[in-house]
Design a protein around this motif. Structure first.
Motif, mmCIF file in Angstrom:
data_model
loop_
_atom_site.group_PDB
_atom_site.id
_atom_site.type_symbol
_atom_site.label_atom_id
_atom_site.label_comp_id
_atom_site.label_asym_id
_atom_site.label_seq_id
_atom_site.Cartn_x
_atom_site.Cartn_y
_atom_site.Cartn_z
ATOM 1 N N UNK A 18 141.148 42.795 88.569
ATOM 2 C CA UNK A 18 139.958 42.538 89.369
ATOM 3 C C UNK A 18 139.049 43.728 89.565
ATOM 4 N N UNK A 19 139.155 44.740 88.700
ATOM 5 C CA UNK A 19 138.329 45.947 88.813
ATOM 6 C C UNK A 19 137.189 45.870 87.805
ATOM 7 N N UNK A 20 135.957 45.906 88.289
ATOM 8 C CA UNK A 20 134.788 45.803 87.414
ATOM 9 C C UNK A 20 134.547 47.090 86.632
ATOM 10 N N UNK A 21 133.890 46.924 85.485
ATOM 11 C CA UNK A 21 133.525 48.082 84.664
ATOM 12 C C UNK A 21 132.282 48.781 85.196
ATOM 13 N N UNK A 22 131.490 48.103 86.025
ATOM 14 C CA UNK A 22 130.257 48.668 86.553
ATOM 15 C C UNK A 22 130.547 49.626 87.714
ATOM 16 N N UNK A 23 129.596 50.569 87.917
ATOM 17 C CA UNK A 23 128.398 50.807 87.127
ATOM 18 C C UNK A 23 128.743 51.423 85.773
ATOM 19 N N UNK B 66 132.863 39.216 83.759
ATOM 20 C CA UNK B 66 133.090 40.056 82.594
ATOM 21 C C UNK B 66 132.478 39.464 81.334
ATOM 22 N N UNK B 67 132.372 38.140 81.250
ATOM 23 C CA UNK B 67 131.725 37.533 80.083
ATOM 24 C C UNK B 67 130.248 37.916 80.026
ATOM 25 N N UNK B 68 129.618 38.014 81.194
ATOM 26 C CA UNK B 68 128.227 38.457 81.236
ATOM 27 C C UNK B 68 128.102 39.904 80.784
ATOM 28 N N UNK B 69 129.043 40.735 81.224
ATOM 29 C CA UNK B 69 129.021 42.145 80.813
ATOM 30 C C UNK B 69 129.242 42.268 79.309
ATOM 31 N N UNK B 70 130.160 41.465 78.789
ATOM 32 C CA UNK B 70 130.393 41.440 77.346
ATOM 33 C C UNK B 70 129.106 41.080 76.607
#
Length: 403
Positions: free
Chosen positions: A186-191, A210-214
């Motif tokens: 559950x840890x986001x890649x952002x920023x 995460x699909x949006x980030x991908x």
């Protein structure tokens, strides 16, 4: 002083390594601040790393030739390639992930990767992220284990004069940003900061999922010529210790050493690799045909192999999405993601899918995925149904018993 510290019990003492005034435990002083346990890689370590990481890259993971050249050039320039475990680092310091994202080129068109020595673009991206986080980066972690992307993390770290954290987000190479243990936790890649060779820079402050980030990263890679450099996933060392797959870089180095030692002693390097990985020999043969092409930012398609020796008269087919994802022997699935399909040539060098050629001899090793990928969330993100196949994940050790 350090000799005297070893005589102390676990009572609190004051650190003098960096002039700290807050009390910390003796072990934290000796390891985290003074870096006693940090491993400094030499040329032999680098060669072993690239050998092992390329095999664990499962057909992807970046260009190993470029990775090896970059790291040897770093050593030649006098830069240090430092590898650190959790206990070597300040648990509250900042570690970031650095990597290239994009398609690998179809066979016959070269590696397709940009030169790894994107010093200025790397540093610009890093400084932007540091300003956003309000602190300096103290360590770098690879996004995956592979001949190119693991080298990227070391290269940037050597420029910054900081260590590489002994771990990564996958435990192998993987095609999508979805396949990250950070995401499982559950840890986001952002920023994050995304840049390219030409100096285009995009800051991703946040994303819905995460699909949006991908999609953001993949579309930028397509728009910027096929590949982008990314710095993301800023977390503390303490957090990385809980959510990363640990000791994977050491494992890659040790794998490479086991193979090179076998070669030197004139033993079978393939046997050494299978034994080290606790893996399974699943096929050997010559590439008969392939249908690999770039589609929507990924190298996708099939590789078909005609068997030799004990597999003479049999066929093996691999479905590729940058990396090797699903493997069929004689029409029956015998290995599937998240388990690893490692391809090596007749000398037991890892083979990336950009390098394959009709008639090339390959041996295939099946390897168990790290345990976290066999959890329900791991299978959701990295199992066969995630890639559009209409069957459930079955562990390789069960499939090989049935074959």
């Amino acid at each position: 002083m350090l000799t005297n510290l070893k005589l102390l019990n676990t009572s609190l003492v004051y650190s003098v390594c960096y002039g700290l005034v807050a009390p910390v435990r003796k072990l934290e002083i000796m390891r985290m601040w003074c870096g006693m346990m940090v491993k400094v890689l030499n040329g032999e370590d680098v060669k072993n790393l690239i050998v092992g990481a390329t095999i664990l890259g499962t057909g992807g993971g970046g260009d190993p030739k470029e990775g090896l050249k970059t790291l040897l050039n770093d050593l030649k320039a006098g830069r240090k390639l430092n590898l650190a475990s959790t206990s070597d680092l300040n648990p509250e310091s900042l570690v970031v992930c650095a990597y290239f994202c994009g398609s690998i080129s179809p066979p016959g068109e070269g590696s397709g990767s940009q030169k790894l020595e994107l010093n200025q673009e790397m540093l610009k991206a890093l400084k932007i992220l540091e300003r956003r986080m309000g602190e300096k980066v103290s360590a770098v972690i690879p996004t995956e284990i592979g001949g190119g992307n693991t080298a990227v993390a070391f290269h940037l770290a050597s420029i910054l004069k900081v260590p590489v954290f002994d771990g990564d987000q996958v435990g192998r190479a993987a095609p999508e940003l979805n396949q990250s243990t950070y995401i499982i936790h559950g840890v986001k890649a952002a920023p994050s900061v995304i840049t390219d060779l030409h100096g285009n820079i995009v800051v991703v402050e946040d994303y819905v999922d995460v699909s949006s980030y991908e999609s953001i990263a993949r579309n930028l890679a397509i728009a910027f010529g096929g590949s982008v450099f990314i710095i993301d996933s800023p977390v503390t060392i303490a957090k990385a210790d809980k959510i990363a797959v640990k000791n994977t870089i050491s494992r890659a180095i040790d794998l490479g050493k086991a193979i090179n030692d076998a070669r030197k002693s004139r033993k079978n390097p393939l046997d050494a690799a299978v034994r080290f990985l606790n893996g399974f020999k699943i096929f050997r043969g010559f590439i008969k045909r392939h249908s690999l092409k770039v589609d929507k930012g990924f190298l996708t398609g099939y590789i078909e192999i005609e068997g030799v020796e004990e597999w003479k008269g049999q066929r093996f087919k691999i479905w590729v999405k940058n990396e090797n994802i699903i493997g069929w022997r004689n029409g029956r699935v015998v290995v599937m993601a998240p388990d690893l399909i490692c391809t090596v040539d007749k000398n037991c060098n890892g083979v990336t899918n950009s390098e394959i050629k009709i008639g090339m001899e390959l041996a295939l090793i099946g390897v168990k995925a790290p345990d976290i990928w066999r959890t329900p969330k791991g299978i959701e993100l990295f199992g066969p149904r995630h890639f559009g196949f209409d069957f459930d994940y079955v562990p390789i050790e069960e499939l090989v018993k049935e074959s």
